[in-house]
Write a protein that holds these residues in place. Sequence first.
Motif, PDB file in Angstrom:
ATOM      1  N   ARG A 174      25.871  20.082   2.008  1.00  0.00           N
ATOM      2  CA  ARG A 174      24.791  20.424   1.083  1.00  0.00           C
ATOM      3  C   ARG A 174      23.734  19.319   1.113  1.00  0.00           C
ATOM      4  O   ARG A 174      24.047  18.138   0.900  1.00  0.00           O
ATOM      5  CB  ARG A 174      25.323  20.560  -0.336  1.00  0.00           C
ATOM      6  N   LEU A 175      22.506  19.741   1.327  1.00  0.00           N
ATOM      7  CA  LEU A 175      21.387  18.794   1.374  1.00  0.00           C
ATOM      8  C   LEU A 175      20.279  19.210   0.402  1.00  0.00           C
ATOM      9  O   LEU A 175      19.128  18.788   0.560  1.00  0.00           O
ATOM     10  CB  LEU A 175      20.821  18.733   2.806  1.00  0.00           C
ATOM     11  N   ARG A 176      20.612  20.035  -0.573  1.00  0.00           N
ATOM     12  CA  ARG A 176      19.614  20.524  -1.518  1.00  0.00           C
ATOM     13  C   ARG A 176      18.905  19.370  -2.226  1.00  0.00           C
ATOM     14  O   ARG A 176      19.535  18.389  -2.634  1.00  0.00           O
ATOM     15  CB  ARG A 176      20.287  21.439  -2.540  1.00  0.00           C
ATOM     16  N   SER A 177      17.588  19.505  -2.356  1.00  0.00           N
ATOM     17  CA  SER A 177      16.764  18.540  -3.097  1.00  0.00           C
ATOM     18  C   SER A 177      16.915  17.120  -2.545  1.00  0.00           C
ATOM     19  O   SER A 177      17.134  16.167  -3.315  1.00  0.00           O
ATOM     20  CB  SER A 177      17.096  18.588  -4.590  1.00  0.00           C
ATOM     21  N   THR A 178      16.850  17.009  -1.255  1.00  0.00           N
ATOM     22  CA  THR A 178      16.768  15.688  -0.618  1.00  0.00           C
ATOM     23  C   THR A 178      15.435  15.628   0.145  1.00  0.00           C
ATOM     24  O   THR A 178      14.654  16.592   0.157  1.00  0.00           O
ATOM     25  CB  THR A 178      17.937  15.458   0.353  1.00  0.00           C
ATOM     26  N   ASN A 179      15.186  14.491   0.795  1.00  0.00           N
ATOM     27  CA  ASN A 179      13.955  14.335   1.576  1.00  0.00           C
ATOM     28  C   ASN A 179      14.205  14.593   3.072  1.00  0.00           C
ATOM     29  O   ASN A 179      13.437  14.144   3.918  1.00  0.00           O
ATOM     30  CB  ASN A 179      13.392  12.930   1.361  1.00  0.00           C
ATOM     31  N   VAL A 180      15.277  15.292   3.332  1.00  0.00           N
ATOM     32  CA  VAL A 180      15.666  15.560   4.717  1.00  0.00           C
ATOM     33  C   VAL A 180      14.841  16.728   5.259  1.00  0.00           C
ATOM     34  O   VAL A 180      14.749  17.796   4.633  1.00  0.00           O
ATOM     35  CB  VAL A 180      17.169  15.876   4.808  1.00  0.00           C
ATOM     36  N   GLN A 181      14.226  16.528   6.435  1.00  0.00           N
ATOM     37  CA  GLN A 181      13.524  17.594   7.141  1.00  0.00           C
ATOM     38  C   GLN A 181      14.545  18.314   8.016  1.00  0.00           C
ATOM     39  O   GLN A 181      15.098  17.730   8.953  1.00  0.00           O
ATOM     40  CB  GLN A 181      12.399  17.010   7.995  1.00  0.00           C
ATOM     41  N   ILE A 182      14.788  19.545   7.695  1.00  0.00           N
ATOM     42  CA  ILE A 182      15.970  20.201   8.217  1.00  0.00           C
ATOM     43  C   ILE A 182      15.934  20.370   9.733  1.00  0.00           C
ATOM     44  O   ILE A 182      16.951  20.178  10.414  1.00  0.00           O
ATOM     45  CB  ILE A 182      16.187  21.558   7.498  1.00  0.00           C
ATOM     46  N   VAL A 183      14.785  20.732  10.290  1.00  0.00           N
ATOM     47  CA  VAL A 183      14.725  20.921  11.748  1.00  0.00           C
ATOM     48  C   VAL A 183      14.916  19.588  12.452  1.00  0.00           C
ATOM     49  O   VAL A 183      15.649  19.473  13.443  1.00  0.00           O
ATOM     50  CB  VAL A 183      13.389  21.587  12.152  1.00  0.00           C
ATOM     51  N   GLU A 184      14.273  18.552  11.930  1.00  0.00           N
ATOM     52  CA  GLU A 184      14.429  17.205  12.501  1.00  0.00           C
ATOM     53  C   GLU A 184      15.879  16.761  12.389  1.00  0.00           C
ATOM     54  O   GLU A 184      16.436  16.146  13.308  1.00  0.00           O
ATOM     55  CB  GLU A 184      13.500  16.234  11.775  1.00  0.00           C
ATOM     56  N   PHE A 185      16.494  17.075  11.256  1.00  0.00           N
ATOM     57  CA  PHE A 185      17.896  16.702  11.044  1.00  0.00           C
ATOM     58  C   PHE A 185      18.810  17.375  12.068  1.00  0.00           C
ATOM     59  O   PHE A 185      19.727  16.756  12.621  1.00  0.00           O
ATOM     60  CB  PHE A 185      18.311  17.068   9.624  1.00  0.00           C
ATOM     61  N   LEU A 186      18.547  18.645  12.355  1.00  0.00           N
ATOM     62  CA  LEU A 186      19.372  19.364  13.326  1.00  0.00           C
ATOM     63  C   LEU A 186      19.245  18.758  14.720  1.00  0.00           C
ATOM     64  O   LEU A 186      20.215  18.729  15.489  1.00  0.00           O
ATOM     65  CB  LEU A 186      18.980  20.833  13.360  1.00  0.00           C
ATOM     66  N   ASN A 187      18.068  18.289  15.033  1.00  0.00           N
ATOM     67  CA  ASN A 187      17.872  17.670  16.343  1.00  0.00           C
ATOM     68  C   ASN A 187      18.498  16.281  16.413  1.00  0.00           C
ATOM     69  O   ASN A 187      18.866  15.811  17.493  1.00  0.00           O
ATOM     70  CB  ASN A 187      16.381  17.587  16.662  1.00  0.00           C
ATOM     71  N   LEU A 188      18.650  15.633  15.212  1.00  0.00           N
ATOM     72  CA  LEU A 188      19.149  14.259  15.168  1.00  0.00           C
ATOM     73  C   LEU A 188      20.678  14.207  15.088  1.00  0.00           C
ATOM     74  O   LEU A 188      21.310  13.321  15.666  1.00  0.00           O
ATOM     75  CB  LEU A 188      18.526  13.541  13.960  1.00  0.00           C
ATOM     76  N   SER A 189      21.248  15.155  14.371  1.00  0.00           N
ATOM     77  CA  SER A 189      22.679  15.077  14.036  1.00  0.00           C
ATOM     78  C   SER A 189      23.521  15.914  14.993  1.00  0.00           C
ATOM     79  O   SER A 189      23.031  16.814  15.676  1.00  0.00           O
ATOM     80  CB  SER A 189      22.891  15.561  12.597  1.00  0.00           C
ATOM     81  N   ASN A 190      24.821  15.604  15.004  1.00  0.00           N
ATOM     82  CA  ASN A 190      25.755  16.383  15.825  1.00  0.00           C
ATOM     83  C   ASN A 190      26.475  17.465  15.020  1.00  0.00           C
ATOM     84  O   ASN A 190      27.444  18.051  15.489  1.00  0.00           O
ATOM     85  CB  ASN A 190      26.785  15.457  16.477  1.00  0.00           C
ATOM     86  N   ILE A 191      26.030  17.731  13.783  1.00  0.00           N
ATOM     87  CA  ILE A 191      26.644  18.782  12.978  1.00  0.00           C
ATOM     88  C   ILE A 191      26.257  20.151  13.510  1.00  0.00           C
ATOM     89  O   ILE A 191      25.158  20.343  14.027  1.00  0.00           O
ATOM     90  CB  ILE A 191      26.208  18.643  11.489  1.00  0.00           C
ATOM     91  N   ARG A 192      27.112  21.109  13.376  1.00  0.00           N
ATOM     92  CA  ARG A 192      26.811  22.462  13.803  1.00  0.00           C
ATOM     93  C   ARG A 192      25.989  23.151  12.701  1.00  0.00           C
ATOM     94  O   ARG A 192      26.341  23.113  11.529  1.00  0.00           O
ATOM     95  CB  ARG A 192      28.080  23.241  14.093  1.00  0.00           C
ATOM     96  N   PRO A 193      24.910  23.806  13.042  1.00  0.00           N
ATOM     97  CA  PRO A 193      23.997  24.389  12.052  1.00  0.00           C
ATOM     98  C   PRO A 193      24.664  25.395  11.122  1.00  0.00           C
ATOM     99  O   PRO A 193      24.270  25.510   9.956  1.00  0.00           O
ATOM    100  CB  PRO A 193      22.927  25.064  12.934  1.00  0.00           C
ATOM    101  N   GLU A 194      25.626  26.144  11.612  1.00  0.00           N
ATOM    102  CA  GLU A 194      26.263  27.162  10.782  1.00  0.00           C
ATOM    103  C   GLU A 194      27.080  26.569   9.629  1.00  0.00           C
ATOM    104  O   GLU A 194      27.552  27.295   8.752  1.00  0.00           O
ATOM    105  CB  GLU A 194      27.163  28.076  11.625  1.00  0.00           C
ATOM    106  N   HIS A 195      27.237  25.236   9.638  1.00  0.00           N
ATOM    107  CA  HIS A 195      28.012  24.592   8.588  1.00  0.00           C
ATOM    108  C   HIS A 195      27.135  23.951   7.524  1.00  0.00           C
ATOM    109  O   HIS A 195      27.635  23.231   6.656  1.00  0.00           O
ATOM    110  CB  HIS A 195      28.932  23.532   9.189  1.00  0.00           C
TER     111      HIS A 195
END
Length: 962
Positions: free
Chosen positions: A259-280
């Motif tokens: 859960r990343l609700r109400s954070t300053n995380v840019q979700i597309v950038e985060f997906l490109n940066l992290s090794n987490i699977r998007p469906e999770h």
Amino acid sequence: MATSIHRLLTAAVVLGTAALISTYSFHNCIETSKDGQRKAFQCVHRHNKTMSAFVDDLPTTTINLTIGVTPVTHIPRDSFVSLPHLQDLRLDRNNLSDIDYLAFHELHELKSLNLSLNNISQLNPDVFQDLSNLTFLSLTNNQLKQLPETIFSTVLELNTLIMRQNLLTNFSAIATSVSHLRNLRILDLCINNLTSLTHTEVTLPKSLTTLYVCRNNLLTLGCKWSFLASIQVLDLSYNPHLPTKAFAGVDLGNINYLRLRSTNVQIVEFLNLSNIRPEHIDFSGTGINNTDKLKDLCKTMQRKKVKYLNKLILGNNGIKTLSNYTLSQCPNIITLDLSRNEFKPTNCLSFLTGQTHIQSFHAEHNVIRSLPSCKVPNMVQFSNLRDLSYRYNRILLVNKYAFYHTPNLQTLKLNINTIAYLDNLALKNLKRLETLRLDNNLLTDLFAKTFEDLSNLKLLNLRNNRISVIFNRTFHSLGKLTTLDLGGNKITHFQPAGFDGLKNLSKLYLDGNNLKEIDPSHYFVFQDRLTVLDLENNQIQFHPGSPRSPFRNLSKLRDLKLSRQQPYGIAVLPDTLFQGLHSLRSLYLTDNKIVHIYPKTFDDLTGLQFLTLDDCCAGVTQLQPGVFKNLRNLTKLTVENMGMQNFSKDVFGNLTQLRTLQLNRNVMQSIPVDALESLPNLQYLDIRDIPLSCTCLNRLLQNYTLTNPRIQVVYLSTLPCLHDVTQKFYKFDGTVCFIDLGEYLFFCTAAVIFLFTVIPLLYVKLYWKMKYSYYVFCAWFSDQWRSLRDEKEKCKYDAFVSYNSSDEQWVMEQLLPNLEGNGSSFKLCLHHRDFELGRAIVDNIVSAVYSSRKTICVVSRSFLQSEWCSLEMQLASYRLFDEHRDVLLLVFLEKISDRQLSSYHRMRKVMLKKTYVQWPGSDCTDQEQAQDLFWNQLRRAMRTGSRLEREEMDQSAAPSKV
């Protein structure tokens, strides 16, 4: 009367010894166990400030204990040592601020400890030292700023640790304190003051899979690559300053929910940066508020080769509209959640075009105003969609064929909207629908065509609408419906065929309507199936003298609710009201104004287990004897505040299975103990707020509540006296109750009369028996008895002659010469010749009787009047009847009438058993021959043995006179 005195004496003995008191009541707790083993207790809303006030009187078998909403501030050392088997301890919602070292000493079996909602600001490093089996610990909503490093060193079995809503700032110290907990799975640190997840060389336990760090002040993560490697659920929501770059160099490969609700995380950038699977990832509250951003997200997931999204959560993103084919580039979505946005149109789900695998769609808490018709050419069909929810919107109308594009729906939720118009064909084509929620809307009318296609519907909820009439055949197609909820409407009546078609209905809720009467014909269609009928909060009245029960067709009904009838409640419960309800298990009659309950009202409720009559009656209530006579299976009865004035065995005596009885807030001033004793299975008794008088009238009740180890009397120690609230019922002085002058005088007088009546009777009937017993005792005491009994047949004399001195001449001139002389060899014992000088006369008589084979009683009128002769006669007859020895010979010197012998019962008994001889008188014609016969008979009797078997005596021929 005798029973009451016995009880009073018993009470006096018991109360006189404090050690015998075994009260089954607790000062500040109520046992909530179901099995009567005294294992679970709740101590809530009490005003005591010390922990000992709650714990000291609890049994050592206690397993679950809740102490909450109290002013307790301190837990002293060894507070719970008396409860060694405690497994679940809740101390939440108190004012705790200070917990001593070893406060939980000896609680080796404790598994769950809840210290939430207190004022704890610090903890001793060894406070949990003895909790080696603890698996759950909650410190939620306290004032903790830091934790001692070794505080969890001994709780190695800890599985869940919740420390949310505190003032913790140092994550490194927290990580150190939990690093050795090899079984820890859940760690909750939400709502604290953490700024990072920076740590030293320690690592989180490999067992830890769930970490909540929501609502903190995280500015970065600051943790090493593998620090979160074992985490599967990670909540970082509501950390508004947490940037995207914080996740650089952190392994999130095992995360399956983030859960990343109400954070300053840019979700597309985060997906490109992290090794987490998007469906999770939970994408709610991540700023994806328009079509373009959503398309970018889909493209990113495609680049990551995601094929299926089991759940795409896009809530709280401010999404207002979605154009056609918006999600066509996303992986195959199984569940889509657009709740809590500003979403308005649905356009028959056209934005889902291309998502043919979708099974569940939720658009709750949005601003959707209507559902359009979806039966148009080239309309996209979502044949896999099973679950559709539009709850918490502003839907005003649902047009016809609104769900034509979702033919295989099984669950449809349209509740909590403002639907005022539901087209007759709105639900057309939903032939597989099983659950339909239309509750909390503004529907006024339902028609036959409304549910025409819902042949597989099982649950229909129409609660809290504005429906006033159920028209004929409204539900005629709902043959599989099992639950129908029409509560909270304005229904005044049903048309005759209103329930037609409900062949399998088992639960019907009609509470909160305007029904004024019950028509039995309405329920005839489901007479063999209906198990729950809720009619609470209507306007129903019953008329006395009704010949038949309105529920007579509901033979399988188990729960019936008739509480809170408006405006004044049910006034009368007729005799016939519940006829035929043999299967009923629960009956609710709370909040009515019943003025009379007929004695036969509950007669047919033989299977009833729960009955509530709280606040059911108007004014003072006199329950009729036998009103509960057939409720032998009733286990719980609540009669709170029903104005009950009488509590008697005649009313409650047949409730043999009753376990829980709530009598509180009634008006009786006394409770007879015999009524309580007639309830053999009673375990829970609530008599709070009853004006019990502290008088002799309740002395037995006081003793009963203090000494009954089987029945829990709720808060007995706090029950006040009627006329003095400062005095407690359980300890009012009832000593004077046992000094009843009237009863005392009655029993004394009765005893005197009894003695003066019985003693003369005993004197007449048992005078000689008692006197004989006394003499025998004296002889035995002088050591003569044993020696005499041992002599048996070895006797000094052939016969002891018992005679009166007035007959001495006949004895000396006739008896003595004929038995000792004239060729006879008998040796006789005569008192003037053979008694030992200086010896007690009683001893001489006893010795003479037992030293002689026979005793010859020379009977005359003078003999009968002689006390000593009677004693000798008694001794001889004792040997005859009690020792079974043929030792007694009766010689009558003169004729004595039966009337004169009638008072000599012992002699009459001998005459009936033995032959006796009569000395021939002067009127005998041949006196000489008669005397010869007399002496021959006497000598022959003298020669017989003394041993006489019982059988010979019992079977001997009738006595004769010689």
